[in-house]
Design a protein around this motif. Structure first.
Motif, PDB file in Angstrom:
ATOM      1  N   HIS A   1       0.825  -1.204   0.000  1.00 23.77           N
ATOM      2  CA  HIS A   1       0.000   0.000   0.000  1.00 23.77           C
ATOM      3  C   HIS A   1       0.867   1.265   0.000  1.00 23.77           C
ATOM      4  O   HIS A   1       1.846   1.358   0.735  1.00 23.77           O
ATOM      5  CB  HIS A   1      -0.903   0.028   1.231  1.00 23.77           C
ATOM      6  CG  HIS A   1      -2.170  -0.727   1.055  1.00 23.77           C
ATOM      7  ND1 HIS A   1      -3.026  -1.010   2.104  1.00 23.77           N
ATOM      8  CD2 HIS A   1      -2.754  -1.264  -0.043  1.00 23.77           C
ATOM      9  CE1 HIS A   1      -4.064  -1.688   1.654  1.00 23.77           C
ATOM     10  NE2 HIS A   1      -3.916  -1.861   0.364  1.00 23.77           N
ATOM     11  N   ASP A   2       0.500   2.212  -0.841  1.00 24.12           N
ATOM     12  CA  ASP A   2       1.008   3.572  -0.723  1.00 24.12           C
ATOM     13  C   ASP A   2      -0.079   4.358  -0.005  1.00 24.12           C
ATOM     14  O   ASP A   2      -1.225   4.406  -0.457  1.00 24.12           O
ATOM     15  CB  ASP A   2       1.286   4.188  -2.102  1.00 24.12           C
ATOM     16  CG  ASP A   2       2.559   3.656  -2.715  1.00 24.12           C
ATOM     17  OD1 ASP A   2       3.406   3.145  -1.960  1.00 24.12           O
ATOM     18  OD2 ASP A   2       2.705   3.734  -3.943  1.00 24.12           O
ATOM     19  N   CYS A   3       0.281   4.976   1.108  1.00 20.97           N
ATOM     20  CA  CYS A   3      -0.728   5.559   1.990  1.00 20.97           C
ATOM     21  C   CYS A   3      -0.612   7.068   2.057  1.00 20.97           C
ATOM     22  O   CYS A   3       0.435   7.651   1.791  1.00 20.97           O
ATOM     23  CB  CYS A   3      -0.585   4.971   3.401  1.00 20.97           C
ATOM     24  SG  CYS A   3      -0.664   3.158   3.449  1.00 20.97           S
ATOM     25  N   GLN A   4      -1.725   7.679   2.446  1.00 22.45           N
ATOM     26  CA  GLN A   4      -1.765   9.111   2.657  1.00 22.45           C
ATOM     27  C   GLN A   4      -2.736   9.397   3.805  1.00 22.45           C
ATOM     28  O   GLN A   4      -3.503   8.528   4.214  1.00 22.45           O
ATOM     29  CB  GLN A   4      -2.221   9.851   1.407  1.00 22.45           C
ATOM     30  CG  GLN A   4      -3.659   9.555   1.001  1.00 22.45           C
ATOM     31  CD  GLN A   4      -4.071  10.258  -0.276  1.00 22.45           C
ATOM     32  OE1 GLN A   4      -3.257  10.895  -0.938  1.00 22.45           O
ATOM     33  NE2 GLN A   4      -5.340  10.157  -0.631  1.00 22.45           N
ATOM     34  N   ILE A   5      -2.699  10.646   4.303  1.00 21.30           N
ATOM     35  CA  ILE A   5      -3.592  11.052   5.374  1.00 21.30           C
ATOM     36  C   ILE A   5      -4.873  11.637   4.786  1.00 21.30           C
ATOM     37  O   ILE A   5      -4.841  12.435   3.856  1.00 21.30           O
ATOM     38  CB  ILE A   5      -2.916  12.091   6.283  1.00 21.30           C
ATOM     39  CG1 ILE A   5      -1.757  11.458   7.044  1.00 21.30           C
ATOM     40  CG2 ILE A   5      -3.920  12.687   7.270  1.00 21.30           C
ATOM     41  CD1 ILE A   5      -2.179  10.389   8.036  1.00 21.30           C
ATOM     42  N   LYS A   6      -5.998  11.227   5.349  1.00 22.86           N
ATOM     43  CA  LYS A   6      -7.290  11.821   5.035  1.00 22.86           C
ATOM     44  C   LYS A   6      -7.797  12.532   6.290  1.00 22.86           C
ATOM     45  O   LYS A   6      -7.920  11.919   7.351  1.00 22.86           O
ATOM     46  CB  LYS A   6      -8.295  10.740   4.618  1.00 22.86           C
ATOM     47  CG  LYS A   6      -9.715  11.254   4.429  1.00 22.86           C
ATOM     48  CD  LYS A   6     -10.667  10.102   4.128  1.00 22.86           C
ATOM     49  CE  LYS A   6     -12.111  10.565   4.051  1.00 22.86           C
ATOM     50  NZ  LYS A   6     -13.042   9.434   3.815  1.00 22.86           N
ATOM     51  N   PHE A   7      -8.045  13.836   6.172  1.00 20.44           N
ATOM     52  CA  PHE A   7      -8.635  14.605   7.254  1.00 20.44           C
ATOM     53  C   PHE A   7     -10.137  14.659   7.022  1.00 20.44           C
ATOM     54  O   PHE A   7     -10.584  15.081   5.963  1.00 20.44           O
ATOM     55  CB  PHE A   7      -8.063  16.028   7.283  1.00 20.44           C
ATOM     56  CG  PHE A   7      -6.581  16.085   7.507  1.00 20.44           C
ATOM     57  CD1 PHE A   7      -6.058  16.004   8.786  1.00 20.44           C
ATOM     58  CD2 PHE A   7      -5.709  16.211   6.447  1.00 20.44           C
ATOM     59  CE1 PHE A   7      -4.691  16.048   8.997  1.00 20.44           C
ATOM     60  CE2 PHE A   7      -4.345  16.266   6.641  1.00 20.44           C
ATOM     61  CZ  PHE A   7      -3.827  16.187   7.928  1.00 20.44           C
ATOM     62  N   GLN A   8     -10.920  14.234   7.998  1.00 18.91           N
ATOM     63  CA  GLN A   8     -12.363  14.153   7.825  1.00 18.91           C
ATOM     64  C   GLN A   8     -13.094  14.907   8.938  1.00 18.91           C
ATOM     65  O   GLN A   8     -12.887  14.620  10.120  1.00 18.91           O
ATOM     66  CB  GLN A   8     -12.817  12.690   7.845  1.00 18.91           C
ATOM     67  CG  GLN A   8     -14.316  12.495   7.752  1.00 18.91           C
ATOM     68  CD  GLN A   8     -14.861  12.936   6.404  1.00 18.91           C
ATOM     69  OE1 GLN A   8     -14.465  12.413   5.363  1.00 18.91           O
ATOM     70  NE2 GLN A   8     -15.771  13.908   6.419  1.00 18.91           N
ATOM     71  N   ILE A   9     -13.926  15.873   8.555  1.00 22.27           N
ATOM     72  CA  ILE A   9     -14.816  16.516   9.512  1.00 22.27           C
ATOM     73  C   ILE A   9     -16.013  15.592   9.711  1.00 22.27           C
ATOM     74  O   ILE A   9     -16.671  15.206   8.746  1.00 22.27           O
ATOM     75  CB  ILE A   9     -15.278  17.895   9.008  1.00 22.27           C
ATOM     76  CG1 ILE A   9     -14.098  18.873   8.989  1.00 22.27           C
ATOM     77  CG2 ILE A   9     -16.385  18.461   9.898  1.00 22.27           C
ATOM     78  CD1 ILE A   9     -14.449  20.239   8.439  1.00 22.27           C
ATOM     79  N   GLU A  10     -16.286  15.229  10.963  1.00 19.28           N
ATOM     80  CA  GLU A  10     -17.394  14.334  11.255  1.00 19.28           C
ATOM     81  C   GLU A  10     -17.822  14.501  12.707  1.00 19.28           C
ATOM     82  O   GLU A  10     -17.254  15.309  13.450  1.00 19.28           O
ATOM     83  CB  GLU A  10     -17.018  12.880  10.966  1.00 19.28           C
ATOM     84  CG  GLU A  10     -15.793  12.372  11.687  1.00 19.28           C
ATOM     85  CD  GLU A  10     -15.321  11.026  11.151  1.00 19.28           C
ATOM     86  OE1 GLU A  10     -16.046  10.397  10.365  1.00 19.28           O
ATOM     87  OE2 GLU A  10     -14.210  10.601  11.521  1.00 19.28           O
ATOM     88  N   SER A  11     -18.839  13.750  13.108  1.00 16.84           N
ATOM     89  CA  SER A  11     -19.383  13.885  14.452  1.00 16.84           C
ATOM     90  C   SER A  11     -18.671  12.961  15.431  1.00 16.84           C
ATOM     91  O   SER A  11     -18.071  11.959  15.054  1.00 16.84           O
ATOM     92  CB  SER A  11     -20.877  13.554  14.453  1.00 16.84           C
ATOM     93  OG  SER A  11     -21.058  12.176  14.124  1.00 16.84           O
ATOM     94  N   ALA A  12     -18.768  13.326  16.692  1.00 19.37           N
ATOM     95  CA  ALA A  12     -18.355  12.452  17.791  1.00 19.37           C
ATOM     96  C   ALA A  12     -19.490  12.402  18.798  1.00 19.37           C
ATOM     97  O   ALA A  12     -20.157  13.409  19.038  1.00 19.37           O
ATOM     98  CB  ALA A  12     -17.088  12.989  18.450  1.00 19.37           C
ATOM     99  N   TYR A  13     -19.723  11.229  19.350  1.00 16.14           N
ATOM    100  CA  TYR A  13     -20.731  11.040  20.403  1.00 16.14           C
ATOM    101  C   TYR A  13     -22.155  11.326  19.926  1.00 16.14           C
ATOM    102  O   TYR A  13     -23.033  11.606  20.734  1.00 16.14           O
ATOM    103  CB  TYR A  13     -20.415  11.925  21.621  1.00 16.14           C
ATOM    104  CG  TYR A  13     -18.979  11.883  22.046  1.00 16.14           C
ATOM    105  CD1 TYR A  13     -18.376  10.678  22.436  1.00 16.14           C
ATOM    106  CD2 TYR A  13     -18.191  13.032  22.038  1.00 16.14           C
ATOM    107  CE1 TYR A  13     -17.045  10.638  22.811  1.00 16.14           C
ATOM    108  CE2 TYR A  13     -16.859  12.996  22.414  1.00 16.14           C
ATOM    109  CZ  TYR A  13     -16.301  11.797  22.789  1.00 16.14           C
ATOM    110  OH  TYR A  13     -14.972  11.750  23.155  1.00 16.14           O
ATOM    111  N   PHE A  14     -22.394  11.276  18.633  1.00 15.92           N
ATOM    112  CA  PHE A  14     -23.729  11.530  18.095  1.00 15.92           C
ATOM    113  C   PHE A  14     -24.419  10.187  17.889  1.00 15.92           C
ATOM    114  O   PHE A  14     -23.992   9.375  17.079  1.00 15.92           O
ATOM    115  CB  PHE A  14     -23.636  12.293  16.768  1.00 15.92           C
ATOM    116  CG  PHE A  14     -24.923  12.954  16.345  1.00 15.92           C
ATOM    117  CD1 PHE A  14     -25.198  14.258  16.699  1.00 15.92           C
ATOM    118  CD2 PHE A  14     -25.862  12.258  15.606  1.00 15.92           C
ATOM    119  CE1 PHE A  14     -26.378  14.881  16.314  1.00 15.92           C
ATOM    120  CE2 PHE A  14     -27.049  12.851  15.220  1.00 15.92           C
ATOM    121  CZ  PHE A  14     -27.309  14.174  15.571  1.00 15.92           C
ATOM    122  N   THR A  15     -25.509   9.953  18.645  1.00 16.73           N
ATOM    123  CA  THR A  15     -26.192   8.667  18.614  1.00 16.73           C
ATOM    124  C   THR A  15     -27.651   8.855  18.215  1.00 16.73           C
ATOM    125  O   THR A  15     -28.099   9.979  17.947  1.00 16.73           O
ATOM    126  CB  THR A  15     -26.128   7.992  19.993  1.00 16.73           C
ATOM    127  OG1 THR A  15     -26.916   8.754  20.930  1.00 16.73           O
ATOM    128  CG2 THR A  15     -24.701   7.914  20.508  1.00 16.73           C
TER     129      THR A  15
END
Length: 218
Positions: free
Chosen positions: A110-124
């Motif tokens: 694998h050639d890898c890279q970083i993905k920055f993702q805006i998303e929720s935390a603790y949302f149920t």
């Protein structure tokens, strides 16, 4: 143009990351720290920016065999999930000490890279109301603007992608049917409007919420 700007802001940062061919992935901590600092300074109940190691070609997770955070004088384990999310500490000391992240992919091809993702935390599912989705929608919008920086958000705001609402991924098909909601299998898009701000109406489904991300209009 909007899609290119979104990719820049949310950060499929292959060019900025260091990939040592098929052996280990190495990247400076300072880029993570800058983004974590934005979240720490804001007043976000749910919105976060998370970091994933993904394959450059497929964007599938680059599953991690082992990892560490290294400075000139110290070394500590890197925490991560099975989905190759990097669970990084918010540390001014690591930033000042020029720390680097070192990860060994399970698949050496694998050639890898970083993905920055805006998303929720603790949302149920307990938060699955119009009022809470309105709150999260505006937290996402504020966080995206804050991450973009003054120059883009204030002087070149027309380049920012248009956020139409939120996208909710469920563990299984949620069988939701309501005005402003469109679903495709396990993913539903919610058009968030101003009249949701104080509306406590709930979206009922037995399927569990897996994640919530901004819905960007393309």
């Amino acid at each position: 143009m909007k899609n290119r700007m979104l990719a820049l802001l949310l950060g499929l940062a292959g060019a900025a990351s260091s990939v040592q061919a098929q052996e280990e992935f190495v990247v400076s901590y300072d880029g993570f720290y800058d983004r974590l600092k934005v979240v720490e300074k804001g007043e976000f109940e749910f919105a976060r920016v998370n970091f994933y190691l993904v394959d450059i070609a497929s964007l599938a997770p680059c599953q991690i065999q082992s990892g560490k955070i290294v400075t000139e004088n110290t070394e500590q384990p890197l925490n991560y999930t099975q989905q190759a999310q990097l669970l990084l500490p918010f540390s001014e000391k690591l930033d000042k000490d020029k720390a680097v992240i070192v990860a060994q992919p399970k698949n050496p091809q694998h050639d890898c890279q970083i993905k920055f993702q805006i998303e929720s935390a603790y949302f149920t599912n307990t938060h699955l109301t119009k009022q809470r989705l309105y709150q999260l929608h505006h937290e996402f919008d504020e966080l995206l603007s804050d991450l973009s920086g003054f120059f883009v958000s204030k002087l070149m705001g027309f380049l920012l992608p248009q956020q139409k609402g939120v996208k909710v991924t469920f563990a299984s098909e949620p069988n939701l049917s309501a005005p402003g909601v469109s679903c495709d299998k396990q993913v539903c898009q919610f058009v968030v409007t101003d009249d949701w701000e104080n509306d406590t109406a709930r979206f009922n489904t037995l399927s569990e919420v897996v994640s919530v991300t901004p819905w960007i209009e393309k």
